[in-house]
Design a protein around this motif. Structure first.
Motif, PDB file in Angstrom:
ATOM      1  N   THR A  70       0.602   3.942  -1.372  1.00  0.00           N
ATOM      2  CA  THR A  70      -0.451   5.182  -1.655  1.00  0.00           C
ATOM      3  C   THR A  70      -0.953   5.644  -0.405  1.00  0.00           C
ATOM      4  O   THR A  70      -1.654   6.284  -0.470  1.00  0.00           O
ATOM      5  CB  THR A  70      -1.403   5.222  -2.819  1.00  0.00           C
ATOM      6  N   SER A  71      -0.783   4.820   0.548  1.00  0.00           N
ATOM      7  CA  SER A  71      -1.405   5.123   1.980  1.00  0.00           C
ATOM      8  C   SER A  71      -1.162   6.550   2.388  1.00  0.00           C
ATOM      9  O   SER A  71      -0.018   6.824   2.679  1.00  0.00           O
ATOM     10  CB  SER A  71      -0.973   4.215   2.893  1.00  0.00           C
ATOM     11  N   GLU A  78       0.760  -1.229   0.013  1.00  0.00           N
ATOM     12  CA  GLU A  78      -0.114  -0.113   0.084  1.00  0.00           C
ATOM     13  C   GLU A  78       0.926   1.309   0.123  1.00  0.00           C
ATOM     14  O   GLU A  78       0.802   2.121   1.132  1.00  0.00           O
ATOM     15  CB  GLU A  78      -0.993   0.053   1.305  1.00  0.00           C
ATOM     16  N   THR A 133      -0.131  10.570  -5.542  1.00  0.00           N
ATOM     17  CA  THR A 133      -0.311   9.115  -6.104  1.00  0.00           C
ATOM     18  C   THR A 133       0.320   8.924  -7.431  1.00  0.00           C
ATOM     19  O   THR A 133       0.975   8.025  -7.838  1.00  0.00           O
ATOM     20  CB  THR A 133      -1.824   8.694  -6.168  1.00  0.00           C
ATOM     21  N   ASP A 183      -9.148   9.915   0.262  1.00  0.00           N
ATOM     22  CA  ASP A 183      -9.910   9.253  -0.707  1.00  0.00           C
ATOM     23  C   ASP A 183     -11.127  10.192  -1.312  1.00  0.00           C
ATOM     24  O   ASP A 183     -11.982  10.663  -0.344  1.00  0.00           O
ATOM     25  CB  ASP A 183     -10.520   7.903   0.068  1.00  0.00           C
ATOM     26  N   ASP A 200      -6.622   4.285  -8.847  1.00  0.00           N
ATOM     27  CA  ASP A 200      -5.559   4.870 -10.000  1.00  0.00           C
ATOM     28  C   ASP A 200      -4.502   3.986 -10.154  1.00  0.00           C
ATOM     29  O   ASP A 200      -3.959   3.579 -11.237  1.00  0.00           O
ATOM     30  CB  ASP A 200      -5.192   6.209  -9.534  1.00  0.00           C
ATOM     31  N   GLU A 250      -2.326  -3.178  -3.172  1.00  0.00           N
ATOM     32  CA  GLU A 250      -2.839  -1.698  -3.235  1.00  0.00           C
ATOM     33  C   GLU A 250      -4.446  -1.638  -3.624  1.00  0.00           C
ATOM     34  O   GLU A 250      -5.233  -2.798  -4.054  1.00  0.00           O
ATOM     35  CB  GLU A 250      -2.290  -0.964  -4.407  1.00  0.00           C
ATOM     36  N   THR A 272      -7.301   4.203   5.445  1.00  0.00           N
ATOM     37  CA  THR A 272      -6.232   3.569   4.774  1.00  0.00           C
ATOM     38  C   THR A 272      -6.329   1.999   5.043  1.00  0.00           C
ATOM     39  O   THR A 272      -6.837   1.766   6.103  1.00  0.00           O
ATOM     40  CB  THR A 272      -5.002   3.987   5.939  1.00  0.00           C
ATOM     41  N   ASP A 324      -6.013   1.709  -4.313  1.00  0.00           N
ATOM     42  CA  ASP A 324      -6.016   2.697  -4.781  1.00  0.00           C
ATOM     43  C   ASP A 324      -6.728   2.497  -6.332  1.00  0.00           C
ATOM     44  O   ASP A 324      -5.881   1.751  -7.038  1.00  0.00           O
ATOM     45  CB  ASP A 324      -5.053   3.695  -5.074  1.00  0.00           C
ATOM     46  N   PRO A 326      -4.195  12.247  -4.367  1.00  0.00           N
ATOM     47  CA  PRO A 326      -4.325  11.801  -5.742  1.00  0.00           C
ATOM     48  C   PRO A 326      -3.203  12.634  -6.541  1.00  0.00           C
ATOM     49  O   PRO A 326      -2.571  11.737  -7.379  1.00  0.00           O
ATOM     50  CB  PRO A 326      -5.481  12.268  -6.101  1.00  0.00           C
TER      51      PRO A 326
END
Length: 854
Positions: free
Chosen positions: A425-426, A423, A433, A822, A458, A454, A792, A456, A430
């Motif tokens: 991108t925690s 993870e 990211t 998010d 994206d 992950e 998360t 996310d 965006p």
């Protein structure tokens, strides 16, 4: 941050090899001299003057005798020049009581005029002196009006010889200051390392902070007087005598004890802090020193940790290093000042250093410069250009900490390597990211393989191959439900991830009508980290999302500034933030309490389980104690506890279910307890069954199964339903909380809050009566819940369950403020506040606010 990314390790090597030592006294670069360079230096400083080249020796007759036999015939003893024979006789005639009058004498090696014609002889004489005096020499310049520096040149000392004042110019083959002659040790990377005894500040031991007691911690309520116990540590029975001593001497020193602590003058506070030595009152400082001396006692150690504060070390100024480490400079920067530079400025400075290095140094330091350049480039490309290497990790936001952790792995420049990222991108916005996606794509292009865990969308859509595990959580998962490309996942898959991505691609959104805020909490003049003088307001009674790019000041505003200030106003205990300061808050009368739910691990012992966390384990044990078999054996509820030695827990594993085997030089090993087979309880306790289930069988149930199993036991169902509402119905109620993920731990905290409210389940409470039943039990004012990135580790479908929980809190009269990135959660908020516009010094401002659909 510098140690976590390993940038500081390479920077120390660069300073040790390419840096110069500067004298702290005169700020002159220290150099190592050869005989020729020392001669050139003397020619520059005293051209045309006569000089004596001398060196120091011990004032001992035997030592002088050895020097005489080595060819040195004259010395200076007691400010007089004499032959070596006379100097030896002088020392031998002295009585023993006068032996220490001169600890050393000066041995004259040569008398010479310093000019260009005698430079060769001067160099030869210096070479001889260096050999005899371990690389040190002193040139005594004869007083004259001839050319050369005047006798009072800055940094030079003088000495009286034969009733005349001579200038002293020290030269050395060792590292020394050319101005004042001060010598220094050769610099190594260890001397620039605050994690090493050689480089750590001796006062703070390399931490940059020292333990102490501050009024902010020991006086939580400054509206209380000294007489009524404003100083909380002195209100306990064990230390009440400290307060009695203060009250006894207060009249003699004019300290008012019946007025609020906030009304005390500065001199009164200084007396309380520093004490009155003549009255044997040590004050807070003396009290702290006593606690530190006795911290080997467990009770004193716990008490000390509760009340002490960590203050910036005054000796090193928080740099963690010794004073000698600050004397090393490179391109007008010390290691401390370079570590304090923003990364974007540090990268520019490093380029300048590289251009100034000599060819030999550039070749020798090529691996170091390569590592520094790559890691700094990765940090800057990740959007962390506003941070500095001396930034403490605990002050970073979740997204910043995540990218810092990635640097050590991704910035190494390896090839043909398998990277597994959990993870990444925690906590990232965006926009951040996209940077991480690009960084991982660059790794793949270099010939590496990258496997990413992950959620996310994206990141998932940027993947080359997707493997989805499911179909659900817990025991209902663990299978590969899809493997293929992203187009295949979106077009042909009916899995949870595929359906979520299809909804995103089709821009399908659940319709949400934002609530309109009716109450507000206003704050003014907030100062914390990159926030300076910020004023604004946050709504109450609704779900408010605070968003913005990583590092813009969201956690600084809510967690480090507003939360401690609210705790102080609501008279709640809390650890005050070191840097947070709030000028004023209006609207706290509308709140009953404030609660912070962050990403820190759940507190508790390793025996803690979800059933104990939400408070239903006591009721479960009571149900078992009500069975016929338990009554026949006279088993009370405590018999079904694995936390009590008087209960029925297994004596071999003490209720853990596992036995820990300590390995002296290796990690400890845990094995399943052979006595109870991991069931935690004695066999006779396991014989007691409730609805044909033992205590072990019940703890192995999921929250969903246990909710059905305890049908009719409304109190247990109410608390178990809180786990289900939080999306944790799959969790075993006896699973150790230490094994939960960050997202599960966050939702377990929310479930703990929901567990205290009436059961809200469609099957048991009619919809028409639900809100009425909820509001009937809600305390006036309600609680303000501050949540730090609760999404998360959550799947898109889990976010829907989380939002249901948050809406439930609002329905029963509470307020929720969430730090979040998010987009799905932000879309379902009632009110959104965005900070920015950028990170670091470019942030700290409210740039937009209002309903999410505005």
């Amino acid at each position: 941050m510098g140690t976590r990314t390993e940038v500081l390790d390479y920077l120390r090597i660069l300073f040790a090899r390419a840096g110069s030592v500067f004298c702290p006294t005169c700020n002159t670069a220290a150099v190592c001299m050869t005989a020729d360079s020392a001669a050139a230096h003397l020619l520059q400083r005293a051209a045309g003057c006569r000089a004596m080249l001398v060196f120091r020796a011990a004032a001992d007759a035997d030592v002088l005798a050895d020097l005489l036999s080595a060819g040195f015939s004259r010395g200076i003893v007691g400010g007089r020049t004499m032959t070596m024979d006379d100097a030896i006789d002088e020392l031998r005639r002295r009585p023993d009581s006068a032996a220490g009058l001169d600890d050393e004498v000066l041995i004259v090696a040569d008398r010479i005029r310093i000019d260009s014609e005698s430079s060769a002889r001067l160099a030869e004489s210096l070479e001889a002196v260096f050999g005899a005096a371990d690389g040190h020499c002193i040139a005594l310049i004869e007083p004259t009006s001839a050319a050369g520096a005047p006798p009072d040149s800055a940094g030079e000392q003088s000495i009286t010889v034969d009733e005349r004042s001579w200038r002293m110019i020290a030269v050395s083959q060792h590292l020394a200051c050319l101005t004042c002659g001060r010598t220094f040790d050769a610099v190594s990377a260890e001397q620039l390392n605050f994690q090493s005894p050689l480089g750590a500040c001796p006062t703070c031991e390399g931490t940059g902070q020292v333990s102490g007691m501050s009024f902010e911690k020991v006086v939580p309520d400054d509206s209380v007087s000294l007489k009524d116990g404003a100083i909380q540590p002195w209100t306990t029975p064990a230390y009440r005598h400290e307060l009695d001593e203060l009250l006894e001497l207060a009249p003699d020193y004019g300290v008012p004890v019946h007025v609020p602590f906030a009304a005390l003058g500065e001199h009164h506070r200084r007396l309380i802090q520093e004490g009155v030595p003549e009255r044997s009152f040590g004050g807070l400082n003396g009290f702290h020193r006593w606690l530190v001396r006795n911290r080997y006692k467990q009770g004193v150690s716990v008490f000390l940790n509760r009340w002490r504060s960590w203050l910036t070390c005054t000796d090193c100024g928080g740099s963690r290093l010794t004073s000698s480490a600050g004397s090393v400079q490179l391109n007008q920067q010390t290691l401390t000042t370079a570590s304090a530079m923003e990364l974007r400025d540090l990268q520019v400075w490093l380029t300048e250093v590289s251009d100034q290095l000599s060819a030999d140094l550039r070749k020798a330091l090529s691996p170091v410069m390569h590592q520094l350049t790559d890691r700094l480039r990765f940090l800057n490309d990740s959007g962390l250009q506003y941070l500095s290497l001396d930034r403490s990790l605990k002050t970073l936001s979740g997204g910043e900490a995540q990218r810092v952790a990635l640097t050590a792995a991704l910035g190494s420049g390896l090839i043909n390597t398998l990277y597994v990222l959990d993870e990444p991108t925690s906590g990232l916005h965006p926009s951040d990211t996209a940077r991480i996606i690009q960084a991982t794509r660059n790794l793949q292009r270099q010939g590496n393989t990258v496997v990413v865990v992950e959620h996310d969308p994206d990141f998932i859509q940027a993947a080359d191959e997707v493997v989805e595990i499911g179909p659900q959580a817990g025991a209902a998962g663990g299978e590969v439900v899809f493997q293929g490309t992203v187009p295949q996942l979106i077009q042909n898959s009916a899995t949870p991830t595929g359906l979520s991505l299809q909804a995103i691609r089709a821009s399908v959104a659940i319709r949400h009508e934002p609530r309109s805020p009716q109450r507000w909490l206003q704050f003014s003049d907030v100062h914390c980290h990159n926030i300076s003088g910020l004023s604004g307001r946050v709504p109450l009674g609704v779900i408010c999302m605070v968003t913005g790019v990583s590092g813009c000041g969201k956690s600084s505003l809510l967690v480090d500034a507003l939360y401690p200030a609210l705790c102080r106003q609501l008279k709640q205990p809390c650890d005050p933030a070191a840097d947070g300061r709030v000028g004023g808050i209006v609207g706290t009368d509308q709140l009953a309490a404030v609660s912070l739910l962050d990403q820190s691990p759940l507190r508790g012992s390793r025996r803690s389980i979800p059933a104990t966390t939400i408070g239903c384990f006591d009721d479960i044990r009571a149900a078992l104690a009500e069975t016929h078999e338990a009554k026949k054996r006279n088993y009370k509820p405590g018999m079904f506890s694995f936390n009590s030695a008087q209960g029925g827990r297994c004596p071999n594993c003490e209720g853990h279910g596992v036995v820990t085997v300590e390995m002296q030089f290796l990690a400890d090993i845990q094995t399943t307890c052979e006595a109870c087979d991991g069931k935690r309880f004695r066999p006779d306790v396991l014989d007691v069954r409730y609805r044909d289930r033992s205590i072990h069988d019940i703890l192995q149930m999921t929250a969903d199964d246990a909710f059905t199993f305890f049908n009719g036991r409304r109190k247990i169902q109410q608390k178990l339903n809180a786990l289900r509402q939080a999306g944790l119905g799959y969790l075993r109620i006896g699973q150790p909380v230490a094994t939960l993920s960050g997202g599960e731990a966050q939702r377990l905290r929310i479930a703990t809050l929901l567990a205290g409210f009436p059961l809200d389940d469609a099957e048991t409470v009619p919809t028409s009566n639900r809100k009425a039943a909820i509001h009937a039990t809600t305390q006036p004012g309600g609680t303000l819940f501050l949540l730090d990135e609760p999404s998360t580790g959550l799947h898109l479908q889990d976010i829907a369950a989380l939002m249901t929980c948050l809406n439930h809190l609002i329905d029963i009269g509470h307020s929720v403020i969430v730090i979040e990135h998010d987009r799905e959660m932000i879309r379902h908020a009632d009110y959104v506040i965005e900070l920015g516009p950028g990170p670091g010094r470019d942030g700290g401002q409210i740039i937009a606010e209002g309903p999410p659909n505005c």
